[in-house]
Design a protein around this motif. Structure first.
Motif, mmCIF file in Angstrom:
data_model
loop_
_atom_site.group_PDB
_atom_site.id
_atom_site.type_symbol
_atom_site.label_atom_id
_atom_site.label_comp_id
_atom_site.label_asym_id
_atom_site.label_seq_id
_atom_site.Cartn_x
_atom_site.Cartn_y
_atom_site.Cartn_z
ATOM 1 N N VAL A 122 0.869 -1.181 0.000
ATOM 2 C CA VAL A 122 0.000 0.000 0.000
ATOM 3 C C VAL A 122 0.901 1.224 0.000
ATOM 4 C CG1 VAL A 122 -1.835 1.254 1.173
ATOM 5 C CG2 VAL A 122 -1.744 -1.246 1.345
ATOM 6 N N GLN A 126 -1.690 6.212 -0.590
ATOM 7 C CA GLN A 126 -2.997 5.552 -0.574
ATOM 8 C C GLN A 126 -3.452 5.177 0.841
ATOM 9 O OE1 GLN A 126 -1.765 2.652 -3.658
ATOM 10 N NE2 GLN A 126 -3.662 3.256 -4.677
ATOM 11 N N ARG A 128 -5.003 5.812 4.344
ATOM 12 C CA ARG A 128 -5.975 6.800 4.814
ATOM 13 C C ARG A 128 -5.985 6.933 6.330
ATOM 14 N NH1 ARG A 128 -5.093 8.247 0.622
ATOM 15 N NH2 ARG A 128 -6.436 8.313 -1.203
ATOM 16 N N TRP A 151 -7.237 1.987 3.425
ATOM 17 C CA TRP A 151 -6.434 2.455 2.296
ATOM 18 C C TRP A 151 -7.289 2.495 1.048
ATOM 19 C CZ3 TRP A 151 -4.914 -1.586 -1.347
ATOM 20 C CH2 TRP A 151 -5.239 -2.875 -0.922
ATOM 21 N N SER A 152 -6.853 3.274 0.074
ATOM 22 C CA SER A 152 -7.615 3.372 -1.165
ATOM 23 C C SER A 152 -6.931 2.543 -2.238
ATOM 24 C CB SER A 152 -7.740 4.829 -1.617
ATOM 25 O OG SER A 152 -6.471 5.345 -1.964
ATOM 26 N N HIS A 153 -7.761 1.932 -3.070
ATOM 27 C CA HIS A 153 -7.237 1.134 -4.187
ATOM 28 C C HIS A 153 -8.208 1.287 -5.341
ATOM 29 C CE1 HIS A 153 -4.900 -1.807 -6.241
ATOM 30 N NE2 HIS A 153 -5.900 -2.672 -6.322
#
Length: 196
Positions: A122, A126, A128, A151-153
C-alpha cells in the motif's frame, strides 16, 4: 429350577438384532453428499463474489528500495472489507484469504508479505488511517484486538485487518500510520454491535 424350565427359558430368549449395515451406509453416504453440496455452494459463492469484484485493479507490489523500516510486525492477516462495511468481504486478488503476515511500514508505504498467499503493498499516498477495532468479516476479537488499516485502491476504500503476535504493538502502528496520513484515531470502532 429344573432342567426342563432351564430349557424353556433358553428357548424363550431371542438373540440380539443384527445391525442393518445397508441402512447405516446409506445414512453415511447421504451425509457425505450433503456436506459436499454445502462445500460446493460455499465455493460457488466465493467465486461469484470474486467475479463481482473483478473491476478491482491488480494489487501494487513493493518498490525495489522501499526505504528504512519504521515499524515491523509479525502476526495474522484476517481479511479485507469495503471500508466501513465490516461484513462486506473483499475476495478479489486473494484479499479474502486469511494467512500469516509480516508487515513493514516505511516512508514509501505498507508492505504486507503473506506466506502462501498474495503479497501486496500500500503506497503511502494511498494510506488513509489506522485504528484499533474488534472485528472484520467473520473474525471478532476483544475490544481493540485488531489493527485495521484503511487504504484506497482504484476508486474503492478498503479496510484490512491484522493482529500482531504481540498486541501491545498495535497502538504504535495506529500512531505511526495516522501521523503519515495526518488523521487521528477514531474513538468509536466501526464494528460496534458486532457481538450483539
Amino acid at each position: 429350577m429344573t432342567y426342563a424350565s432351564l430349557i424353556n427359558l433358553a428357548a424363550e430368549e431371542k438373540s440380539a438384532e443384527v445391525t442393518d449395515w445397508g441402512g447405516r451406509i446409506g445414512w453415511v453416504v447421504g451425509l457425505a453428499l450433503f456436506v459436499a453440496l454445502v462445500y460446493w455452494l460455499m465455493r460457488q459463492g466465493w467465486q461469484w463474489r470474486g467475479r463481482l469484484q473483478s473491476d478491482l485493479p491488480d494489487l501494487p507490489t513493493a518498490p525495489e528500495t522501499p526505504g528504512e523500516a519504521k515499524l515491523e510486525l509479525s502476526g495474522r492477516y484476517h481479511g479485507s472489507t469495503t471500508a466501513g462495511q465490516w461484513l462486506d468481504r473483499i475476495v478479489a486478488h486473494g484479499l479474502g484469504v486469511r494467512s500469516k503476515a509480516e508487515l513493514t511500514l516505511t516512508d514509501a508505504g505498507l508492505e504486507v508479505v503473506r506466506p502462501g498467499a498474495n503479497d501486496f503493498f500500500v503506497p503511502a499516498a494511498q494510506l488513509r488511517e489506522a485504528r484499533l477495532d474488534k472485528g472484520i468479516a467473520g473474525k471478532v476479537l476483544t475490544e481493540s484486538g485488531l489493527l485495521v488499516v484503511t487504504w484506497s485502491h482504484g476508486d474503492q476504500l478498503i479496510d484490512s485487518g491484522f493482529r500482531s503476535d504481540r498486541a501491545e504493538q498495535h497502538p504504535a502502528w495506529v500512531e505511526a500510520i495516522n501521523s503519515m496520513t495526518g488523521t487521528s484515531e477514531r474513538s468509536t470502532p466501526s464494528t460496534e454491535g458486532a457481538a450483539r
